[in-house]
Motif scaffolding. Sequence first.
Motif, PDB file in Angstrom:
ATOM      1  N   UNK A 230       0.831  -1.203   0.000  1.00 15.79           N
ATOM      2  CA  UNK A 230       0.000   0.000   0.000  1.00 15.79           C
ATOM      3  C   UNK A 230       0.869   1.258   0.000  1.00 15.79           C
ATOM      4  N   UNK A 231       1.922   1.261   0.794  1.00 16.97           N
ATOM      5  CA  UNK A 231       2.814   2.416   0.838  1.00 16.97           C
ATOM      6  C   UNK A 231       3.618   2.542  -0.453  1.00 16.97           C
ATOM      7  N   UNK A 246      -2.921  10.041   6.372  1.00 12.62           N
ATOM      8  CA  UNK A 246      -4.366  10.218   6.552  1.00 12.62           C
ATOM      9  C   UNK A 246      -5.194   9.332   5.636  1.00 12.62           C
ATOM     10  N   UNK A 247      -4.641   8.890   4.533  1.00 13.03           N
ATOM     11  CA  UNK A 247      -5.405   8.073   3.600  1.00 13.03           C
ATOM     12  C   UNK A 247      -5.185   6.572   3.779  1.00 13.03           C
ATOM     13  N   UNK A 248      -4.042   6.208   4.354  1.00 12.22           N
ATOM     14  CA  UNK A 248      -3.734   4.773   4.498  1.00 12.22           C
ATOM     15  C   UNK A 248      -3.561   4.390   5.966  1.00 12.22           C
ATOM     16  N   UNK A 249      -2.614   5.051   6.631  1.00 12.75           N
ATOM     17  CA  UNK A 249      -2.264   4.645   7.998  1.00 12.75           C
ATOM     18  C   UNK A 249      -3.418   4.855   8.968  1.00 12.75           C
ATOM     19  N   UNK A 250      -3.962   6.067   9.001  1.00 11.43           N
ATOM     20  CA  UNK A 250      -5.000   6.367   9.987  1.00 11.43           C
ATOM     21  C   UNK A 250      -6.256   5.512   9.807  1.00 11.43           C
ATOM     22  N   UNK A 251      -6.799   5.344   8.590  1.00 12.98           N
ATOM     23  CA  UNK A 251      -7.998   4.487   8.465  1.00 12.98           C
ATOM     24  C   UNK A 251      -7.756   3.046   8.893  1.00 12.98           C
ATOM     25  N   UNK A 252      -6.580   2.506   8.566  1.00 10.06           N
ATOM     26  CA  UNK A 252      -6.312   1.113   8.914  1.00 10.06           C
ATOM     27  C   UNK A 252      -6.031   0.937  10.411  1.00 10.06           C
ATOM     28  N   UNK A 253      -5.522   1.983  11.047  1.00  8.78           N
ATOM     29  CA  UNK A 253      -5.234   1.903  12.487  1.00  8.78           C
ATOM     30  C   UNK A 253      -6.343   2.506  13.337  1.00  8.78           C
ATOM     31  N   UNK A 254      -7.479   2.798  12.755  1.00  7.40           N
ATOM     32  CA  UNK A 254      -8.555   3.424  13.522  1.00  7.40           C
ATOM     33  C   UNK A 254      -8.995   2.569  14.712  1.00  7.40           C
ATOM     34  N   UNK A 255      -9.125   1.243  14.593  1.00  2.00           N
ATOM     35  CA  UNK A 255      -9.460   0.446  15.790  1.00  2.00           C
ATOM     36  C   UNK A 255      -8.406   0.558  16.894  1.00  2.00           C
ATOM     37  N   UNK A 256      -7.130   0.632  16.503  1.00  6.01           N
ATOM     38  CA  UNK A 256      -6.067   0.784  17.499  1.00  6.01           C
ATOM     39  C   UNK A 256      -6.177   2.132  18.195  1.00  6.01           C
TER      40      UNK A 256
END
Length: 336
Positions: A230-231, A246-256
Motif C-alpha cells: 500500500x505504501x 491520513x489516507x492509508x495509515x489512519x484508516x487502517x489503524x482506527x481500531x487501534x
Amino acid sequence: MTNTSTLARDGGRRASAPGRRRADRPVRRTRLPVWSIPYILLIPGLVVIGALLLYPMVQVGIMAFQKVGLVQISGKKPATWVGTENFEKIFDNEIFWSALRNTVVFAVIAVSLTLIVGTAVGVLLNKLGRKMSTFVVVGIMFAWAVPPVAQGIIWRWLFDAEAGVINWALNLLPDWLSSALFGRATWTDEPWLNDAWSIYMVLIITVVWASFPFIAVSVLAGLRGIPAELYEAAKVDGSSAWRTFWKITFPLLKPVFAVLTVLSIIWDFKVFSQLYVLMGGPANREAFNLSIFSYAEAFRSPPKMGSGAAIAVVLTVILLVVTAVYVRQLVKQEEM
C-alpha cells in the motif's frame, strides 16, 4: 498331551473371558455441554474481578448515600442513610466545580498530546531498522514502567525552586534569548509548583512523558501489520507523507486509535498519584482535580467518607458516559 493342551486352551479362554467382558463393558462418562466450557473457564477470573473490583465499587456506591465520619469509622455508631445529601453538598461546593474543570481541561490536553507524541514516535520507529527500533523501544519503555509515585518525585525534583534542573538549565540561556522567549532573564528560585496553572503544566509533561511509550509501541505494532504494497503504491502515485498517513495509515489503524483513546481518557481523568506528589499533598485547593478532591473529603480531618464516595461515584459516571459516547460514535462510523 492332547488333554493338557486342551485344558490349557480352555483355561486361557476362561482366564481371559472376564477380562474381555470388563473391556467390552461401556464406560460411563459425564460430559459437559460444549457451550458451557468457556463460561466455566471464565469463573476464576470473574471471581477475582468481583472480589477486587466489583465489591469495592458496590461498597463505594452504598457509602455515597450514607453519613460516614470519624464516629462511624471507629465503630461507635453505624453509618446512617442520608439519601442524596452528600451529592447535594458537593454540587453546592465551589471546589467541586473547580476540580471538575481542572479534570476535564487536563484530560483533554494530556490525551491529545499523548496520542500525538505517541503516534509520531511510533511512525518514526517504523522507519528505523529492526535492531535500532528494538533498542529505542526498550529505552522508552523504561519511562512507561516507572511507577506513578516515582514519576511525580522525578519531575518534582526537576522543577524544584531551589535545586531543580529546569531552573538551572533556563539560567544558562543568554539573557536576550530568555527575555525574547519568556519575557524574563533570570529563573532563580522560580516556584513552579505553587500556582495551579504551573502545577498542571508540570503534570501534563509528567503524564505525557510516562504515557507516550505505550501509545508508540501500540502504533508500531499496528504499522507492522499494514501491507508494504500500500505504501509502495502511494509512493508511486506521488503521495506525500502527510497524505499517506491520513489516507492509508489512519484508516487502517482506527481500531487501534479507538482503544488507545478510551484507555488514555480513563487513565488521565483519574490521575491521582502524580498530582498528589507534585502538590505535596492536598494543600492547594485551586489545583484539585476530582480524584484529589475525593481523597481530601474522605481522609482529611474531619473525615467525610460519604462525600468522598459521592465524588468518586460522579467521576465514575462521567467516565462511563464519555467512554460510551465515544465508543458509540466509533460504531456509527464503522457502520457507515
